[in-house]
Enzyme design. Structure first.
Site, short mmCIF file in Angstrom:
data_model
loop_
_atom_site.label_atom_id
_atom_site.label_comp_id
_atom_site.label_asym_id
_atom_site.label_seq_id
_atom_site.Cartn_x
_atom_site.Cartn_y
_atom_site.Cartn_z
N GLU A 43 -45.63 -28.99 12.81
CA GLU A 43 -47.05 -28.69 12.75
C GLU A 43 -47.54 -28.41 14.17
O GLU A 43 -47.41 -29.26 15.05
CB GLU A 43 -47.86 -29.84 12.14
N GLU A 68 -49.14 -31.32 19.82
CA GLU A 68 -50.56 -31.33 20.14
C GLU A 68 -50.75 -31.05 21.63
O GLU A 68 -50.13 -31.70 22.47
CB GLU A 68 -51.20 -32.67 19.76
N ASN A 99 -47.50 -27.31 25.06
CA ASN A 99 -48.22 -26.06 24.84
C ASN A 99 -47.37 -25.18 23.93
O ASN A 99 -46.17 -24.98 24.19
CB ASN A 99 -48.46 -25.36 26.18
N ASP A 121 -58.05 -23.59 15.99
CA ASP A 121 -59.25 -23.09 16.67
C ASP A 121 -59.35 -21.59 16.46
O ASP A 121 -58.42 -20.86 16.79
CB ASP A 121 -59.15 -23.42 18.16
N LYS A 125 -64.49 -15.33 20.02
CA LYS A 125 -64.78 -14.23 20.94
C LYS A 125 -63.57 -13.31 21.09
O LYS A 125 -62.44 -13.77 21.22
CB LYS A 125 -65.21 -14.77 22.30
N ASP A 157 -60.62 -22.63 7.19
CA ASP A 157 -61.90 -22.41 6.50
C ASP A 157 -62.62 -21.21 7.09
O ASP A 157 -63.74 -20.90 6.68
CB ASP A 157 -62.78 -23.65 6.62
N GLU A 195 -57.59 -34.18 7.50
CA GLU A 195 -58.90 -34.83 7.43
C GLU A 195 -60.01 -33.79 7.35
O GLU A 195 -60.98 -33.94 6.60
CB GLU A 195 -59.11 -35.71 8.66
N TYR A 196 -59.87 -32.72 8.13
CA TYR A 196 -60.86 -31.64 8.12
C TYR A 196 -60.96 -31.01 6.74
O TYR A 196 -62.05 -30.75 6.23
CB TYR A 196 -60.51 -30.57 9.15
N GLU A 197 -59.82 -30.76 6.14
CA GLU A 197 -59.80 -30.11 4.83
C GLU A 197 -60.51 -30.96 3.78
O GLU A 197 -61.27 -30.43 2.95
CB GLU A 197 -58.36 -29.83 4.40
#
Length: 214
Positions: A43, A68, A99, A121, A125, A157, A195-197
């Site tokens: 991931e 991460e 990275n 993310d 822009k 999303d 968690e976001y989902e």
């Protein structure tokens, strides 16, 4: 999302048993870390770690790694994981700070069976588009590390990011296995959520999902 700076985060990471301090030492030999030859799923952009932890608990015959870039975010994920389970109980999982542009230092050709990109993310822009984890620059790196028929799974999303990702995958000649424009309203059950989902679904937000192979 702005991440709060945590003084001494780098040193604190070393206190947790799921933290891999130097993942590059396992390039082409991750069997030494996991002590088995099971396939590796990665991931990129770990977040709080719920998604990967749930997968690792269910699929003990797959080795799960979480990358991460933010030391602070990784530290929070490690703290949460440490409260839930020991590495002895969940030996098929490891987390590291890196990275994604430098993944070639950590994995060799064909080392990874599947890559997950969850709610990355969107970098909205135009001048920042090369930072998107589904930009061609990253896809070229992933392709080199994925095994034959290896997969990339994307969930977001953000419709604009999703459409951008589909176009980038197409240009890099990935093959689409699944493209879903409204995951939780299409009658498709997906038990593994970040968690976001979970928050987005409760709020009625549309979730987009894609699976593509090399």
């Amino acid at each position: 999302m702005r991440v709060r700076h945590i003084p001494g985060a780098k040193e604190q990471l070393k206190e947790y048993e799921f933290y891999i301090q130097d993942p590059s030492q396992y390039q082409n030999q991750w069997h030494l870390y996991f002590q088995n030859q099971h396939p590796i799923h990665l991931e990129v952009g770990l977040g709080k770690g719920q998604f990967l932890t749930t997968l690792a608990k269910v699929h003990k015959n797959i080795n799960y790694l979480g990358l991460e870039k933010s030391q602070e975010v990784l530290l929070q994920a490690l703290k949460k994981l440490d409260r839930q389970v020991s590495r002895q109980e969940l030996s098929n999982m490891g987390l590291f700070h890196y990275n994604a542009l430098d993944l070639n230092e950590v994995f060799g050709e064909g080392n990874i069976e599947k890559i997950y990109l969850n709610f990355s993310d969107p970098w909205p822009k135009e001048r920042h588009k090369k930072r998107r984890l589904t930009h061609q620059g990253f896809l070229k790196i992933y392709r080199g590390l994925l095994s034959e028929q290896g997969e990339i799974q994307i969930k977001t999303d953000n419709k604009a990011l999703f459409e951008f990702s589909l176009q980038q995958l197409k240009e890099e000649n990935f093959h689409f296995v699944q493209v879903i424009y409204n995951l939780h309203n299409d009658g498709i059950k997906d038990p593994f959520m970040t968690e976001y989902e979970e928050k987005f679904v409760k709020a009625g937000k549309t979730i987009y999902k894609c699976i593509a192979t090399v």
